[in-house]
Design a protein around this motif. Structure first.
Motif, PDB file in Angstrom:
ATOM      1  N   MET A 108      -1.494   1.476  -2.373  1.00  0.00           N
ATOM      2  CA  MET A 108      -0.601   2.458  -2.987  1.00  0.00           C
ATOM      3  C   MET A 108       0.409   1.815  -3.927  1.00  0.00           C
ATOM      4  O   MET A 108       0.694   2.350  -5.001  1.00  0.00           O
ATOM      5  CB  MET A 108       0.118   3.262  -1.898  1.00  0.00           C
ATOM      6  N   VAL A 109       0.961   0.672  -3.536  1.00  0.00           N
ATOM      7  CA  VAL A 109       1.971   0.025  -4.382  1.00  0.00           C
ATOM      8  C   VAL A 109       1.357  -0.484  -5.677  1.00  0.00           C
ATOM      9  O   VAL A 109       1.886  -0.246  -6.775  1.00  0.00           O
ATOM     10  CB  VAL A 109       2.659  -1.129  -3.617  1.00  0.00           C
ATOM     11  N   VAL A 110       0.231  -1.187  -5.585  1.00  0.00           N
ATOM     12  CA  VAL A 110      -0.398  -1.760  -6.781  1.00  0.00           C
ATOM     13  C   VAL A 110      -0.831  -0.664  -7.751  1.00  0.00           C
ATOM     14  O   VAL A 110      -0.551  -0.727  -8.954  1.00  0.00           O
ATOM     15  CB  VAL A 110      -1.601  -2.642  -6.391  1.00  0.00           C
ATOM     16  N   THR A 111      -1.493   0.360  -7.251  1.00  0.00           N
ATOM     17  CA  THR A 111      -1.950   1.439  -8.134  1.00  0.00           C
ATOM     18  C   THR A 111      -0.798   2.309  -8.606  1.00  0.00           C
ATOM     19  O   THR A 111      -0.810   2.807  -9.736  1.00  0.00           O
ATOM     20  CB  THR A 111      -3.004   2.307  -7.423  1.00  0.00           C
ATOM     21  N   GLY A 112       0.223   2.494  -7.736  1.00  0.00           N
ATOM     22  CA  GLY A 112       1.385   3.281  -8.137  1.00  0.00           C
ATOM     23  C   GLY A 112       2.132   2.640  -9.296  1.00  0.00           C
ATOM     24  O   GLY A 112       2.537   3.321 -10.254  1.00  0.00           O
ATOM     25  N   VAL A 113       2.319   1.322  -9.236  1.00  0.00           N
ATOM     26  CA  VAL A 113       2.963   0.599 -10.344  1.00  0.00           C
ATOM     27  C   VAL A 113       2.061   0.609 -11.577  1.00  0.00           C
ATOM     28  O   VAL A 113       2.541   0.737 -12.707  1.00  0.00           O
ATOM     29  CB  VAL A 113       3.290  -0.845  -9.914  1.00  0.00           C
ATOM     30  N   SER A 114       0.763   0.493 -11.355  1.00  0.00           N
ATOM     31  CA  SER A 114      -0.172   0.452 -12.482  1.00  0.00           C
ATOM     32  C   SER A 114      -0.224   1.776 -13.227  1.00  0.00           C
ATOM     33  O   SER A 114      -0.533   1.804 -14.432  1.00  0.00           O
ATOM     34  CB  SER A 114      -1.567   0.078 -11.976  1.00  0.00           C
ATOM     35  N   VAL A 136       7.769   7.421  -6.741  1.00  0.00           N
ATOM     36  CA  VAL A 136       8.890   7.644  -5.821  1.00  0.00           C
ATOM     37  C   VAL A 136       8.382   7.915  -4.404  1.00  0.00           C
ATOM     38  O   VAL A 136       8.944   7.407  -3.423  1.00  0.00           O
ATOM     39  CB  VAL A 136       9.775   8.800  -6.324  1.00  0.00           C
ATOM     40  N   LEU A 137       7.325   8.703  -4.279  1.00  0.00           N
ATOM     41  CA  LEU A 137       6.751   8.977  -2.958  1.00  0.00           C
ATOM     42  C   LEU A 137       6.203   7.697  -2.324  1.00  0.00           C
ATOM     43  O   LEU A 137       6.341   7.482  -1.115  1.00  0.00           O
ATOM     44  CB  LEU A 137       5.645  10.025  -3.074  1.00  0.00           C
ATOM     45  N   THR A 138       5.630   6.825  -3.152  1.00  0.00           N
ATOM     46  CA  THR A 138       5.132   5.543  -2.640  1.00  0.00           C
ATOM     47  C   THR A 138       6.274   4.684  -2.122  1.00  0.00           C
ATOM     48  O   THR A 138       6.192   4.083  -1.045  1.00  0.00           O
ATOM     49  CB  THR A 138       4.374   4.786  -3.744  1.00  0.00           C
ATOM     50  N   ARG A 139       7.363   4.618  -2.893  1.00  0.00           N
ATOM     51  CA  ARG A 139       8.521   3.826  -2.459  1.00  0.00           C
ATOM     52  C   ARG A 139       9.166   4.427  -1.212  1.00  0.00           C
ATOM     53  O   ARG A 139       9.673   3.697  -0.350  1.00  0.00           O
ATOM     54  CB  ARG A 139       9.553   3.735  -3.581  1.00  0.00           C
ATOM     55  N   VAL A 177       3.559  12.628   5.248  1.00  0.00           N
ATOM     56  CA  VAL A 177       3.789  13.762   4.342  1.00  0.00           C
ATOM     57  C   VAL A 177       3.910  13.277   2.903  1.00  0.00           C
ATOM     58  O   VAL A 177       3.344  13.867   1.972  1.00  0.00           O
ATOM     59  CB  VAL A 177       5.047  14.541   4.765  1.00  0.00           C
ATOM     60  N   CYS A 178       4.653  12.180   2.706  1.00  0.00           N
ATOM     61  CA  CYS A 178       4.788  11.605   1.364  1.00  0.00           C
ATOM     62  C   CYS A 178       3.434  11.155   0.824  1.00  0.00           C
ATOM     63  O   CYS A 178       3.142  11.326  -0.366  1.00  0.00           O
ATOM     64  CB  CYS A 178       5.759  10.427   1.394  1.00  0.00           C
ATOM     65  N   ALA A 179       2.602  10.584   1.691  1.00  0.00           N
ATOM     66  CA  ALA A 179       1.270  10.156   1.271  1.00  0.00           C
ATOM     67  C   ALA A 179       0.426  11.350   0.848  1.00  0.00           C
ATOM     68  O   ALA A 179      -0.290  11.302  -0.169  1.00  0.00           O
ATOM     69  CB  ALA A 179       0.586   9.405   2.411  1.00  0.00           C
ATOM     70  N   PHE A 180       0.507  12.434   1.611  1.00  0.00           N
ATOM     71  CA  PHE A 180      -0.244  13.648   1.271  1.00  0.00           C
ATOM     72  C   PHE A 180       0.196  14.188  -0.089  1.00  0.00           C
ATOM     73  O   PHE A 180      -0.635  14.522  -0.943  1.00  0.00           O
ATOM     74  CB  PHE A 180      -0.038  14.712   2.350  1.00  0.00           C
ATOM     75  N   GLY A 202      -3.387   6.519   0.395  1.00  0.00           N
ATOM     76  CA  GLY A 202      -2.642   7.652   0.939  1.00  0.00           C
ATOM     77  C   GLY A 202      -3.313   8.257   2.160  1.00  0.00           C
ATOM     78  O   GLY A 202      -2.643   8.596   3.148  1.00  0.00           O
ATOM     79  N   ILE A 203      -4.622   8.406   2.120  1.00  0.00           N
ATOM     80  CA  ILE A 203      -5.357   8.965   3.261  1.00  0.00           C
ATOM     81  C   ILE A 203      -5.255   8.039   4.476  1.00  0.00           C
ATOM     82  O   ILE A 203      -5.072   8.497   5.615  1.00  0.00           O
ATOM     83  CB  ILE A 203      -6.829   9.208   2.873  1.00  0.00           C
TER      84      ILE A 203
END
Length: 366
Positions: A262-268, A163-166, A338-341, A227-228
């Motif tokens: 972030m998207v690829v790893t977040g979905v994975s 959710v934070l990634t989206r 902030v979401c990335a952190f 994220g960083i």
């Protein structure tokens, strides 16, 4: 079908206004909201089923990440294709009035819908539906109870990270054009060029990620790296002066890299959560997609409402000055940072054990 009908209706004008032969803000709000809601129902059905296919095609963690990165890469191809369609329409049809501009964008929408429908038909007609050749959790037709997932700590961690990634992707996309024009005072062409650079580098990184042998630790590492990178980009966006607006092209390429990571790893991470419990993968994808849409909608509503109120207050009482940081800067810089952190913090706390099959090409289907 729902997406095609609702999207064409949104660009086709106010349907209730045509039906009642009069125009009002109430009718327009009801009409556009109704078709926007239908669009989201159709899009959610398509998105959830498509994401679930990744889990149903293989148990191999590396293969699943490769499929997720391929999916994201072609998402970027679709985004870039829209620019090609727009370029074609603008070159053929010259706008001389407001009505002509409306006609141009309506044509772009209709052509895009037609192309999308063609690909859907090719997929449905040209793809043979396979059958499972590997036993899965429980009966192959039995559903896994929702409570099964709610008892897993990893479910909440993956949900937060996704959710934070989206939120990062959707909020940054929503404010990007406003930031480029209103804050940096760049040329109108920059509203197309900056997103195009983001999409191109997201595509390149997504393709590259298919060549990595993935483990749980590498998922966490690559997500944290993305994220960083976004945190640094957010800081630059907050303080970038108008005199250095050209530096935004450099920032856009870095954002493209961070988005893909972030998207690829977040979905994975969802595929790691699902594991062999394939009968529950649709619930995992669907529930996370639901949370994503609700929170993104609330975030955009809050930011845009605050932006309108702030702009009105500034225009009435205080002239803008060089030290003023607009809501657009906060929306594009601070919120994603902030979401990335938070996403990195949640990800580092995960206990990911991505299973690694004996053969990379081992599949569940035949």
């Amino acid at each position: 079908m729902l997406v095609a009908v609702s999207f064409s209706s949104v660009f086709g004008g106010c349907i209730p206004c045509i039906f009642y032969s009069r125009s009002s803000s109430t009718l327009r709000t009801v009409g556009y909201s109704f078709f926007a809601a239908i669009f989201n129902v159709g899009w959610a059905a398509t998105q959830v089923s498509h994401m679930s296919m990744i889990n149903c095609m293989t148990l191999n963690s590396t293969s699943r990440v490769a499929l997720a990165s391929c999916r994201n890469a072609f998402n970027m191809v679709a985004n870039l294709s829209l620019y090609a369609v727009a370029l074609l329409v603008f070159s053929i049809s010259k706008a001389k009035s407001h009505v002509d501009i409306e006609h141009q964008y309506r044509m772009i929408a209709y052509i895009s819908i037609f192309i999308g429908c063609c690909f859907v038909v090719v997929f449905l007609v040209g793809t043979k539906e396979p059958s499972l050749k590997v036993a899965v959790h429980g009966n192959r037709h039995a559903r896994i109870s929702w409570s099964y997932w709610f008892k897993k700590v990893l479910y909440y961690q993956v949900a937060l990270a996704y959710v934070l990634t989206r939120l990062i992707i959707n909020v940054s996309q929503a404010f990007l054009a406003y930031y480029v024009i209103n804050d940096l005072h760049m040329a109108q062409s920059a509203t197309a060029l900056v997103p195009a650079i983001i999409y191109v580098f997201s595509f390149i990184v997504s393709v590259t990620l298919q060549e990595v042998v993935w483990t749980g630790q590498r998922l966490k590492l690559y997500y944290s790296a993305g994220g960083i990178i976004w945190m640094f980009c957010g800081a630059v966006i907050l303080i970038l002066p108008t005199s250095m607006s050209a530096f935004m092209y450099v920032v856009s390429f870095v954002i493209g890299v961070a988005n893909a990571l972030m998207v690829v790893t977040g979905v994975s991470m969802q595929t790691v959560l699902v594991g062999r419990d394939l009968n529950g993968c649709a619930f995992v994808c669907g529930s996370l997609s639901f949370l994503d849409k609700i929170l993104c909608g609330l975030a955009l509503y809050f930011l845009e409402s605050f932006q309108s109120n702030t702009a009105l207050h500034i225009s009435k009482y205080n002239p803008l000055n060089s030290t003023y940081i607009s809501v657009t800067r906060y929306g594009l810089g601070l919120v994603p940072a902030v979401c990335a952190f938070l996403g990195v913090a949640v990800t580092m706390s995960m206990d990911l054990h991505a299973p690694y099959a004996k053969y990379l090409i081992e599949s569940l289907l035949e």
